[in-house]
Design a protein around this motif. Structure first.
Motif, PDB file in Angstrom:
ATOM      1  N   TYR A  43       5.592 -11.674  -6.289  1.00  0.00           N
ATOM      2  CA  TYR A  43       5.270 -10.402  -5.679  1.00  0.00           C
ATOM      3  C   TYR A  43       6.459  -9.941  -4.852  1.00  0.00           C
ATOM      4  O   TYR A  43       6.881 -10.623  -3.910  1.00  0.00           O
ATOM      5  N   VAL A  73       5.948  -8.359  -9.951  1.00  0.00           N
ATOM      6  CA  VAL A  73       5.471  -7.033  -9.575  1.00  0.00           C
ATOM      7  C   VAL A  73       5.972  -6.749  -8.166  1.00  0.00           C
ATOM      8  O   VAL A  73       6.118  -7.664  -7.353  1.00  0.00           O
ATOM      9  N   ALA A  74       6.251  -5.483  -7.915  1.00  0.00           N
ATOM     10  CA  ALA A  74       6.786  -5.107  -6.604  1.00  0.00           C
ATOM     11  C   ALA A  74       6.255  -3.748  -6.186  1.00  0.00           C
ATOM     12  O   ALA A  74       6.206  -2.829  -7.011  1.00  0.00           O
ATOM     13  N   PRO A  75       5.855  -3.628  -4.918  1.00  0.00           N
ATOM     14  CA  PRO A  75       5.440  -2.313  -4.435  1.00  0.00           C
ATOM     15  C   PRO A  75       6.669  -1.423  -4.259  1.00  0.00           C
ATOM     16  O   PRO A  75       7.653  -1.823  -3.636  1.00  0.00           O
ATOM     17  N   ARG A  76       6.615  -0.264  -4.876  1.00  0.00           N
ATOM     18  CA  ARG A  76       7.692   0.721  -4.782  1.00  0.00           C
ATOM     19  C   ARG A  76       7.086   2.114  -4.890  1.00  0.00           C
ATOM     20  O   ARG A  76       6.195   2.336  -5.706  1.00  0.00           O
ATOM     21  N   LEU A  80       2.518   0.033  -7.704  1.00  0.00           N
ATOM     22  CA  LEU A  80       2.936  -1.330  -8.014  1.00  0.00           C
ATOM     23  C   LEU A  80       3.710  -1.280  -9.321  1.00  0.00           C
ATOM     24  O   LEU A  80       3.252  -0.698 -10.307  1.00  0.00           O
ATOM     25  N   TRP A  81       4.869  -1.893  -9.327  1.00  0.00           N
ATOM     26  CA  TRP A  81       5.791  -1.794 -10.454  1.00  0.00           C
ATOM     27  C   TRP A  81       6.025  -3.161 -11.089  1.00  0.00           C
ATOM     28  O   TRP A  81       6.103  -4.175 -10.392  1.00  0.00           O
ATOM     29  N   ARG A 103       6.201   1.569 -13.557  1.00  0.00           N
ATOM     30  CA  ARG A 103       5.031   1.693 -12.685  1.00  0.00           C
ATOM     31  C   ARG A 103       3.798   1.261 -13.463  1.00  0.00           C
ATOM     32  O   ARG A 103       3.585   1.683 -14.588  1.00  0.00           O
ATOM     33  N   ASP A 106      -2.837   2.495 -12.375  1.00  0.00           N
ATOM     34  CA  ASP A 106      -3.627   2.144 -11.194  1.00  0.00           C
ATOM     35  C   ASP A 106      -4.661   1.056 -11.469  1.00  0.00           C
ATOM     36  O   ASP A 106      -4.836   0.145 -10.652  1.00  0.00           O
ATOM     37  N   ALA A 109      -2.807  -2.225 -11.776  1.00  0.00           N
ATOM     38  CA  ALA A 109      -2.258  -2.581 -10.466  1.00  0.00           C
ATOM     39  C   ALA A 109      -3.360  -3.100  -9.541  1.00  0.00           C
ATOM     40  O   ALA A 109      -3.148  -4.080  -8.814  1.00  0.00           O
ATOM     41  N   GLU A 113      -3.265  -6.610  -7.682  1.00  0.00           N
ATOM     42  CA  GLU A 113      -3.361  -6.630  -6.220  1.00  0.00           C
ATOM     43  C   GLU A 113      -4.539  -7.484  -5.751  1.00  0.00           C
ATOM     44  O   GLU A 113      -4.497  -8.072  -4.677  1.00  0.00           O
TER      45      GLU A 113
END
Length: 168
Positions: A43, A73-76, A80-81, A103, A106, A109, A113
């Motif tokens: 993450y 995955v990374a929040p950008r 979430l990407w 991306r 949703d 993601a 998450e």
């Protein structure tokens, strides 16, 4: 050129073979399962890059180059990407590269998450097994315009720069 990839995943091995072949090399590439030292579902960019670095260092064993590839995955930018990082070492120097970032929808993601891993989520969404060893999330989310191998190949290509050119 003898190259070891810190993974037994054939998609990652092919990505390295093709990256080096596109630079004019005829490498002997072997995949070896190693521990990434990070979460099963990395993450954030930092943890994903750390996994790539750990894999490259763990795979290095008297070869010309060792390659580590890690997807995460990374929040950008409010979402979430899917991210792909690579690291390459010759035993002394270490270089990094990053592939395309996509991306996540949703609904996907939200499941990631909530603690699910992206690979099994994609298997479930697509109704297939082992998506990560085939088109990957990248292929599914781009309608096949890019697939996992080509996305990883670009991450590897970025990390190979200092080892295949004199520009660094």
């Amino acid at each position: 050129m003898n190259v070891i990839v810190g993974s037994g995943n054939p998609v990652k091995v092919r990505a390295v073979e093709r990256a080096l072949a596109s630079a004019g090399y005829e490498p002997h590439v072997t995949g070896v399962a190693v521990d990434s030292g990070v979460s099963e579902q990395p993450y954030g960019d930092a943890e994903t890059r750390e996994g790539a670095r750990n894999r490259a260092r763990a795979a290095f064993d008297g070869c010309d180059l060792a390659v580590g590839i890690e997807g995460g995955v990374a929040p950008r930018d409010g979402g979430l990407w899917l991210v792909m990082h690579a690291a390459v070492t010759d035993g002394d120097d270490l270089a990094y590269g990053e592939g395309p970032a996509l991306r996540l929808p949703d609904a996907i993601a939200a499941r990631v998450e909530a603690g699910e891993e992206l690979g099994p989520v994609m298997d479930d969404v697509l109704g297939e097994d082992d998506v990560a060893k085939k088109q990957g999330a990248a292929g599914a989310l781009t309608g096949g315009i890019i697939d996992r191998e080509s996305a990883l190949r670009h991450a590897v290509a970025g990390a190979l720069g200092p080892f295949v050119t004199e520009h660094y």
